[in-house]
Write an enzyme that holds these catalytic residues in place. Structure first.
Site, mmCIF file in Angstrom:
data_model
loop_
_atom_site.group_PDB
_atom_site.id
_atom_site.type_symbol
_atom_site.label_atom_id
_atom_site.label_comp_id
_atom_site.label_asym_id
_atom_site.label_seq_id
_atom_site.Cartn_x
_atom_site.Cartn_y
_atom_site.Cartn_z
ATOM 1 C CG LEU A 186 -1.925 -1.112 1.367
ATOM 2 C CD1 LEU A 186 -2.657 -1.027 2.703
ATOM 3 C CD2 LEU A 186 -2.919 -1.060 0.216
ATOM 4 C CG ASP A 187 0.481 4.260 -2.914
ATOM 5 O OD1 ASP A 187 1.224 3.382 -3.382
ATOM 6 O OD2 ASP A 187 -0.390 4.862 -3.560
ATOM 7 C CE LYS A 188 6.534 7.953 4.573
ATOM 8 N NZ LYS A 188 7.725 8.778 4.366
ATOM 9 C CE LYS A 200 -2.497 7.573 -3.448
ATOM 10 N NZ LYS A 200 -1.189 7.361 -2.841
ATOM 11 C CB THR A 210 -2.652 3.631 1.090
ATOM 12 O OG1 THR A 210 -2.536 4.310 -0.147
ATOM 13 C CG2 THR A 210 -3.896 2.759 1.080
#
Ligand code: URA
Length: 247
Positions: free
Chosen positions: A101-103, A186, A105
């Site tokens: 997961l993105d930082k 995104k 998220t």
């Protein structure tokens, strides 16, 4: 298998002896003292101990983390805390996150030391569903929703696979996708001219984020949850919904 049968098979006594050992609190399952000699245990999945000695070792462990923002989905990082560092008190080495997961998220992240299961869950051919709660800066029009549902161009060779959209509030949707491309959610929202303000994963395959976990908290998966993940992507639910396009 029943706990008393298992203890008998381990040559710890007769059936009536082991029952009385259990009733006296001498056996534990997954660290919790057993009270019922007839309780069911899953060999290889449950850790059974007798008088403090582990008899049946769990080959693998599985944790659900509610990932907070600001933490990276990696085992090591020089600049930011990692999801693995959040689980350092669980007493198990070799854990890694299943996917990223993105930082920024939040939400459901599975951590395990089961490389085989991770490989299957992440295989693009399995089309395992992932659902995200997405807050966008402006509500979506019907046409935008249809485009997301049909698949959008995010600059890859092929459009995204068909997605499912559920509108929760004006600018909050649930988006279910079958792939896991870099920044996919995104980029999908960008394709319909929306910026994502907040992103949280709420489910992964059959696994749902435990709402009682605060960001940064984690717990072990139940045996039922582990089994449900092992079946993920083998059914029809998440397979080949695309029209004539192949992963
Ligand atoms: N899609 C994104 O854009 N970011 C995530 O963290 C997960 C899916």
């Amino acid at each position: 298998m029943r706990l008393d049968k298992f203890l008998c098979e381990m040559n710890l006594g007769t059936r009536s002896q082991v029952k009385s050992y259990v009733r006296r609190g001498q056996a534990s399952v997954n660290g919790v003292t057993a009270v019922d000699p007839q309780m069911k245990i899953r060999e290889g999945m449950d850790e059974v101990a007798f008088r403090g000695q582990i008899l049946c070792y769990r080959k693998n462990v599985y944790y659900m983390l509610n990932k907070p923002a600001g933490v990276v989905s990696a085992t090591r990082d020089n600049t930011a805390p990692t999801v693995v560092s959040l689980l350092k008190d669980c007493g198990r080495e070799g854990l890694f996150p299943v996917g990223r997961l993105d930082k920024d998220t939040e939400g459901l992240l599975l951590l395990t030391d089961d490389g085989e299961l991770a490989h299957r869950l992440l295989s693009p051919r399995k089309h395992v569903d992932k659902t995200y709660q997405v807050t966008v800066e402006r509500s979506l029009e019907t046409e935008d929703i249809l485009r997301l549902e049909q698949g959008v161009d995010i600059g890859e060779e092929k459009p995204t696979l068909p997605a499912r959209v559920q509108v929760l509030e004006d600018s909050v949707i649930r988006l279910t996708i079958q792939e896991g491309k870099f920044h996919q959610v995104k980029r999908m929202l960008q394709a319909v001219n929306r910026q994502v303000l907040a992103l949280k994963r709420v489910s992964f395959g059959a696994l749902e984020l435990d709402q009682s976990l605060e960001p940064g908290q984690y717990r072990e998966l139940t045996p039922e949850e582990i089994l449900s993940l092992q079946d993920c992507g083998d059914g029809e639910n998440s397979r080949d919904r695309r029209n004539g396009q192949d992963a």
